[in-house]
Design a protein around this motif. Structure first.
Motif, PDB file in Angstrom:
ATOM      1  N   GLU A 179      -3.281   0.526  -4.579  1.00  0.00           N
ATOM      2  CA  GLU A 179      -4.134   1.670  -4.927  1.00  0.00           C
ATOM      3  C   GLU A 179      -4.279   1.857  -6.429  1.00  0.00           C
ATOM      4  O   GLU A 179      -5.169   2.573  -6.880  1.00  0.00           O
ATOM      5  CB  GLU A 179      -3.578   2.954  -4.286  1.00  0.00           C
ATOM      6  N   GLN A 234       1.523  -4.702   3.986  1.00  0.00           N
ATOM      7  CA  GLN A 234       1.506  -3.294   4.382  1.00  0.00           C
ATOM      8  C   GLN A 234       2.907  -2.785   4.389  1.00  0.00           C
ATOM      9  O   GLN A 234       3.448  -1.938   4.065  1.00  0.00           O
ATOM     10  CB  GLN A 234       0.867  -3.108   5.756  1.00  0.00           C
ATOM     11  N   SER A 238      -5.654  -7.605  -2.727  1.00  0.00           N
ATOM     12  CA  SER A 238      -5.852  -7.341  -1.282  1.00  0.00           C
ATOM     13  C   SER A 238      -5.450  -8.549  -0.457  1.00  0.00           C
ATOM     14  O   SER A 238      -4.943  -8.408   0.661  1.00  0.00           O
ATOM     15  CB  SER A 238      -7.300  -6.974  -0.995  1.00  0.00           C
ATOM     16  N   SER A 262       0.841  -1.205   0.000  1.00  0.00           N
ATOM     17  CA  SER A 262       0.000   0.000   0.000  1.00  0.00           C
ATOM     18  C   SER A 262       0.871   1.248   0.000  1.00  0.00           C
ATOM     19  O   SER A 262       2.009   1.217   0.473  1.00  0.00           O
ATOM     20  CB  SER A 262      -0.880   0.040   1.251  1.00  0.00           C
ATOM     21  N   CYS A 306      -1.589  -8.407  -0.177  1.00  0.00           N
ATOM     22  CA  CYS A 306      -0.985  -7.112   0.139  1.00  0.00           C
ATOM     23  C   CYS A 306      -0.174  -7.184   1.423  1.00  0.00           C
ATOM     24  O   CYS A 306      -0.638  -7.687   2.447  1.00  0.00           O
ATOM     25  CB  CYS A 306      -2.063  -6.043   0.264  1.00  0.00           C
ATOM     26  N   LYS A 312       1.535  -1.329  -6.334  1.00  0.00           N
ATOM     27  CA  LYS A 312       0.798  -0.639  -5.275  1.00  0.00           C
ATOM     28  C   LYS A 312      -0.676  -0.946  -5.439  1.00  0.00           C
ATOM     29  O   LYS A 312      -1.249  -0.769  -6.526  1.00  0.00           O
ATOM     30  CB  LYS A 312       1.051   0.871  -5.319  1.00  0.00           C
TER      31      LYS A 312
END
Length: 196
Positions: free
Chosen positions: A148, A196, A191, A92, A194, A146
């Motif tokens: 996003e 962090q 997700s 992220s 992912c 990323k």
């Protein structure tokens, strides 16, 4: 290859159809994090540049050239990893990176609108500039894995559907509607992995 043909009641061209199929393959492979998706991106972008030139969507045409360059870079990023010998993982953005992405989008938008209004005969400089800028941000984020990137693509793809309907690129509008669904799938898939 850019002559009009009718397919499923939509007017399109063989060039747009081939670009459509390659673009779907690109996103399908990207969702699965398969680096060969970058090759399909390069091919699709090259063909779509010609489609958009014909439709006087010069921002989108230039975007395809940038996509080709970013696709080579993204392919390299996915192959070489994080620079320390580790595979590039889905992560992220930090708050600072999120702010930078928004500011980059705004700055690119301003530059593109100025260019499109001053140097082209496009009838949609604001839409073309906004979506082109967003697409560049999305492609950069995708290149760095990323998560996003999928949020950017969902927004951009929804808006592109309307633009392409307006420009009578109905097959491409359908493609971007499919992209919205695929971007949602990509967000869900990434997700799960992912870090962090």
């Amino acid at each position: 290859m850019n002559d009009a043909i009718v397919l499923l009641g939509m007017t399109t061209s063989l060039l747009e159809l081939i670009s459509f199929l390659l673009a779907v393959m690109t996103v399908a492979l990207t969702i699965r994090q398969v680096h060969w998706g970058w090759l399909f991106s390069i091919l699709s972008s090259g063909l779509y540049a010609a489609v958009f030139f014909d439709a006087k969507l010069y921002g989108d045409m230039g975007l395809q050239v940038m996509f080709i360059l970013l696709s080579f870079w993204g392919w390299w990023q996915w192959w070489r990893g994080d620079g320390e010998g580790e595979q590039l993982h889905v992560t992220s953005l930090t708050r600072a990176q999120q702010l930078f992405a928004v500011l980059a989008w705004a700055a690119l938008f301003a530059v593109l609108v100025f260019f499109l209004k001053a140097y082209t005969d496009t009838d949609v400089p604001y839409a073309d500039g906004f979506l082109t800028a967003g697409s560049l941000v999305g492609q950069f984020l995708l290149s760095r894995k990323k998560i996003e990137n999928w949020l950017v693509w969902i927004l951009v793809d929804v808006l592109y559907v309307g633009l392409y309907v307006y420009k009578n690129l109905h097959l491409t509008a359908l493609l971007y509607a499919v992209f919205v669904i695929m971007a949602i799938m990509g967000l869900r898939s990434w997700s799960k992995s992912c870090q962090q």
